[in-house]
Design an enzyme around this catalytic site. Structure first.
Site, PDB file in Angstrom:
ATOM      1  N   ILE A  13       0.607  -1.224   0.126  1.00  0.00           N
ATOM      2  CA  ILE A  13       0.158  -0.148  -0.080  1.00  0.00           C
ATOM      3  C   ILE A  13       0.584   1.580   0.151  1.00  0.00           C
ATOM      4  CG2 ILE A  13      -1.590   1.112   1.279  1.00  0.00           C
ATOM      5  CD1 ILE A  13      -2.652  -1.434   2.450  1.00  0.00           C
ATOM      6  N   ASP A  32      11.468   2.464   5.733  1.00  0.00           N
ATOM      7  CA  ASP A  32      10.991   1.303   5.582  1.00  0.00           C
ATOM      8  C   ASP A  32      12.134  -0.224   6.001  1.00  0.00           C
ATOM      9  OD1 ASP A  32       8.838   0.087   3.385  1.00  0.00           O
ATOM     10  OD2 ASP A  32      10.777  -1.409   4.051  1.00  0.00           O
ATOM     11  N   GLY A  37       8.905  -5.432   2.652  1.00  0.00           N
ATOM     12  CA  GLY A  37       8.595  -4.046   2.228  1.00  0.00           C
ATOM     13  C   GLY A  37       9.891  -4.186   1.063  1.00  0.00           C
ATOM     14  N   GLN A  74       2.357   3.683   7.014  1.00  0.00           N
ATOM     15  CA  GLN A  74       1.171   2.383   6.728  1.00  0.00           C
ATOM     16  C   GLN A  74       2.476   1.331   7.335  1.00  0.00           C
ATOM     17  OE1 GLN A  74      -0.911   3.191   4.650  1.00  0.00           O
ATOM     18  NE2 GLN A  74      -0.751   4.713   5.052  1.00  0.00           N
ATOM     19  N   TYR A 142      -2.842  -9.495  16.043  1.00  0.00           N
ATOM     20  CA  TYR A 142      -2.501  -8.560  14.488  1.00  0.00           C
ATOM     21  C   TYR A 142      -3.565  -7.617  15.484  1.00  0.00           C
ATOM     22  CZ  TYR A 142      -2.546  -6.363  10.098  1.00  0.00           C
ATOM     23  OH  TYR A 142      -3.237  -5.198   9.332  1.00  0.00           O
ATOM     24  N   LYS A 146      -3.277  -3.523  16.381  1.00  0.00           N
ATOM     25  CA  LYS A 146      -3.739  -2.400  15.398  1.00  0.00           C
ATOM     26  C   LYS A 146      -4.985  -1.776  16.094  1.00  0.00           C
ATOM     27  CE  LYS A 146      -1.817  -2.347  11.725  1.00  0.00           C
ATOM     28  NZ  LYS A 146      -1.558  -1.298  10.904  1.00  0.00           N
ATOM     29  N   ARG A 210     -15.321 -11.138   2.498  1.00  0.00           N
ATOM     30  CA  ARG A 210     -14.596  -9.872   3.220  1.00  0.00           C
ATOM     31  C   ARG A 210     -15.266  -8.936   1.966  1.00  0.00           C
ATOM     32  NH1 ARG A 210     -13.326 -13.052   6.390  1.00  0.00           N
ATOM     33  NH2 ARG A 210     -11.625 -13.446   7.378  1.00  0.00           N
ATOM     34  N   ARG A 269      -8.191 -20.784   9.473  1.00  0.00           N
ATOM     35  CA  ARG A 269      -7.316 -20.514  10.667  1.00  0.00           C
ATOM     36  C   ARG A 269      -7.802 -19.996  12.208  1.00  0.00           C
ATOM     37  NH1 ARG A 269      -4.803 -16.136   6.480  1.00  0.00           N
ATOM     38  NH2 ARG A 269      -3.194 -17.575   5.523  1.00  0.00           N
TER      39      ARG A 269
HETATM   40  C1  UD1 Z   1      -7.134  -9.274   8.228  1.00  0.00           C
HETATM   41  C2  UD1 Z   1      -7.589  -7.931   7.995  1.00  0.00           C
HETATM   42  C3  UD1 Z   1      -7.332  -7.262   7.161  1.00  0.00           C
HETATM   43  C4  UD1 Z   1      -6.158  -6.763   7.306  1.00  0.00           C
HETATM   44  C5  UD1 Z   1      -5.128  -8.011   6.874  1.00  0.00           C
HETATM   45  C6  UD1 Z   1      -3.875  -7.682   7.300  1.00  0.00           C
HETATM   46  C7  UD1 Z   1     -10.668  -8.768   9.026  1.00  0.00           C
HETATM   47  C8  UD1 Z   1     -11.439  -9.071   8.397  1.00  0.00           C
HETATM   48  N1  UD1 Z   1      -9.216  -7.748   7.600  1.00  0.00           N
HETATM   49  O1  UD1 Z   1      -7.490  -9.711   7.057  1.00  0.00           O
HETATM   50  O2  UD1 Z   1      -7.979  -5.900   7.291  1.00  0.00           O
HETATM   51  O3  UD1 Z   1      -5.558  -6.077   6.290  1.00  0.00           O
HETATM   52  O4  UD1 Z   1      -5.669  -9.029   7.953  1.00  0.00           O
HETATM   53  O5  UD1 Z   1      -3.021  -8.852   6.762  1.00  0.00           O
HETATM   54  O6  UD1 Z   1      -9.731  -8.942   9.648  1.00  0.00           O
HETATM   55  N2  UD1 Z   1      -7.919 -17.501   3.896  1.00  0.00           N
HETATM   56  C9  UD1 Z   1      -7.071 -18.710   2.488  1.00  0.00           C
HETATM   57  N3  UD1 Z   1      -6.554 -19.130   1.803  1.00  0.00           N
HETATM   58  C10 UD1 Z   1      -5.315 -18.538   1.717  1.00  0.00           C
HETATM   59  C11 UD1 Z   1      -4.706 -17.695   2.787  1.00  0.00           C
HETATM   60  C12 UD1 Z   1      -6.524 -16.821   3.272  1.00  0.00           C
HETATM   61  O7  UD1 Z   1      -8.484 -19.357   2.501  1.00  0.00           O
HETATM   62  O8  UD1 Z   1      -4.669 -19.252   0.735  1.00  0.00           O
HETATM   63  C13 UD1 Z   1      -8.256 -17.175   3.917  1.00  0.00           C
HETATM   64  C14 UD1 Z   1      -8.410 -16.822   5.358  1.00  0.00           C
HETATM   65  O9  UD1 Z   1      -8.609 -17.782   6.239  1.00  0.00           O
HETATM   66  C15 UD1 Z   1     -10.148 -15.797   5.222  1.00  0.00           C
HETATM   67  C16 UD1 Z   1      -9.711 -14.972   4.198  1.00  0.00           C
HETATM   68  O10 UD1 Z   1      -8.659 -15.718   3.234  1.00  0.00           O
HETATM   69  O11 UD1 Z   1     -10.725 -15.560   5.748  1.00  0.00           O
HETATM   70  C17 UD1 Z   1      -8.533 -13.474   4.441  1.00  0.00           C
HETATM   71  O12 UD1 Z   1      -7.369 -14.057   4.822  1.00  0.00           O
HETATM   72  P1  UD1 Z   1      -6.126 -12.905   4.176  1.00  0.00           P
HETATM   73  O13 UD1 Z   1      -5.973 -12.439   2.805  1.00  0.00           O
HETATM   74  O14 UD1 Z   1      -4.936 -13.350   4.822  1.00  0.00           O
HETATM   75  O15 UD1 Z   1      -6.607 -11.543   5.104  1.00  0.00           O
HETATM   76  P2  UD1 Z   1      -7.958 -11.294   6.469  1.00  0.00           P
HETATM   77  O16 UD1 Z   1      -6.639 -12.445   7.861  1.00  0.00           O
HETATM   78  O17 UD1 Z   1      -9.090 -11.645   5.980  1.00  0.00           O
END
Ligand code: UD1
Length: 316
Positions: A13, A32, A37, A74, A142, A146, A210, A269
């Site tokens: 970002i 950074d 990064g 950031q 995390y 935040k 999401r 997870r």
């Molecule tokens: C969370 C925060 C987000 C933040 C991010 C930083 C929430 C709702 N969101 O994102 O604002 O910027 O952390 O890392 O808490 N997944 C899969 N397969 C994969 C990877 C992930 O199924 O290979 C699933 C995860 O279990 C999750 C979703 O995809 O349910 C999104 O995961 P990810 O992209 O890691 O972000 P969040 O943990 O949702």
């Protein structure tokens, strides 16, 4: 022309913010640690002053904020599972460093600091969409880190009159999001898997949702948050206001690429939020913000970037 410090400016970002600030003719300094990064994220952006350093060291912050009008904070170790596995390292990056930059920016007479907050602070709420008045309920280190840093921001505004704004991001994605780690954002992982003909992993049943936000929307929201007078001291969701399940996300991405790759399902997870969708009315009111790039257009751009990236890597 104003001068900006982008912390984490070599990250995903941060590099987009840096690029846009330079395009608008501003002076930009980046600090950074290069833990997550990469210098190459800024190779195409000319005229940026770069400091390599760790913001958990106060002198690095003191040096970085000298002479700047705005700080876009950031820098972070941005991953829920990574924080579950190593809460100390992520606390240092997400909390200690944030307090340091707040103190240094306040003392250097910075006009405003805009902080990259996270939707993870909400945890599981009984209703959707999630608005800023809802109680927070962090489910992972995390999310808690935040939230702590955003509360520090608000406290610095109340206690010291130092202007801060927290923009709460909702699952940001786009070009330059690194797919190279199991902690990477899900869209970057799905994109590379599909393009390489591999089956991506879905954790849980894939029905979690999401509010995936293309990075250009976030850049627009953050730059508005720097200047909007009424935003000082506020926490503001920056997202699209929509939501999609992971199963539907994968279908949409398959359609864009012209494939039909099935996922592999794995255990959910720990620390994962079930549903995430933003109410963006505060951003509309305070920032004049609106979604400029919808999900599907953002996915097309991201997949095209991943394709070009893998072609350039294999051609090297
Ligand atoms: C969370 C925060 C987000 C933040 C991010 C930083 C929430 C709702 N969101 O994102 O604002 O910027 O952390 O890392 O808490 N997944 C899969 N397969 C994969 C990877 C992930 O199924 O290979 C699933 C995860 O279990 C999750 C979703 O995809 O349910 C999104 O995961 P990810 O992209 O890691 O972000 P969040 O943990 O949702």
């Amino acid at each position: 022309m104003a001068s900006y410090l982008v912390t984490g400016g070599a990250g995903f970002i941060g590099s987009h913010l840096t690029e846009e600030l330079v395009r608008r003719g501003h002076q930009v300094r980046v600090v950074d640690s290069l833990i997550t990064g990469k210098r190459r994220n800024l190779d195409h952006v000319l005229g940026v002053e770069f400091i390599e350093g760790d913001l958990a060291d106060l002198p690095v912050c003191e040096r970085a904020v000298q002479g700047v009008d705005y700080v876009l904070h950031q820098a972070a170790i941005p991953s829920v599972p990574r924080s579950v596995n190593d809460p100390l390292a992520s606390n240092r990056a997400n909390v200690d460093a944030s307090l340091n930059i707040l103190v240094a920016a306040r003392d250097a007479g910075v006009k405003r600091l805009v902080y990259a907050g996270s939707s993870s602070a909400y945890g599981n709420t009984p209703t959707l969409p999630k608005h800023e008045e809802m109680p927070t309920n962090p489910l992972s280190p995390y999310a808690l880190q935040k939230l702590v840093a955003e509360q520090y921001c608000q406290m610095f505004t109340r206690l010291y009159g130092f202007e801060t704004v927290t923009t709460r991001y909702f699952n940001v994605f786009g070009p330059r999001q690194d797919p190279g780690s199991p902690y990477s954002g899900v869209i970057s992982l799905f994109s590379t898997a599909i393009l390489e003909g591999r089956r991506p992993t879905i954790y849980g049943d894939g029905e979690q949702t999401r509010d995936f936000t293309f990075v250009a929307n976030v850049v627009d929201g953050v730059l508005r948050a720097c200047e909007a007078p009424a935003a000082a001291g506020e926490v503001i969701n920056v997202a699209t206001g929509g939501r999609i399940s992971l199963n539907d996300l994968l279908k949409t991405m398959n359609t864009i690429v012209g494939t039909n790759i099935e996922p592999i399902y794995a255990e959910a997870r720990v620390g994962d939020v079930k549903d995430s969708q933003a109410d963006i009315s505060r951003a509309k009111t305070l920032l004049g913000y609106t979604t400029i790039v919808p999900l599907e257009a953002g996915l097309e751009t991201t997949i095209a970037w991943c394709r070009a990236e893998s072609a350039s890597v294999s051609g090297r």
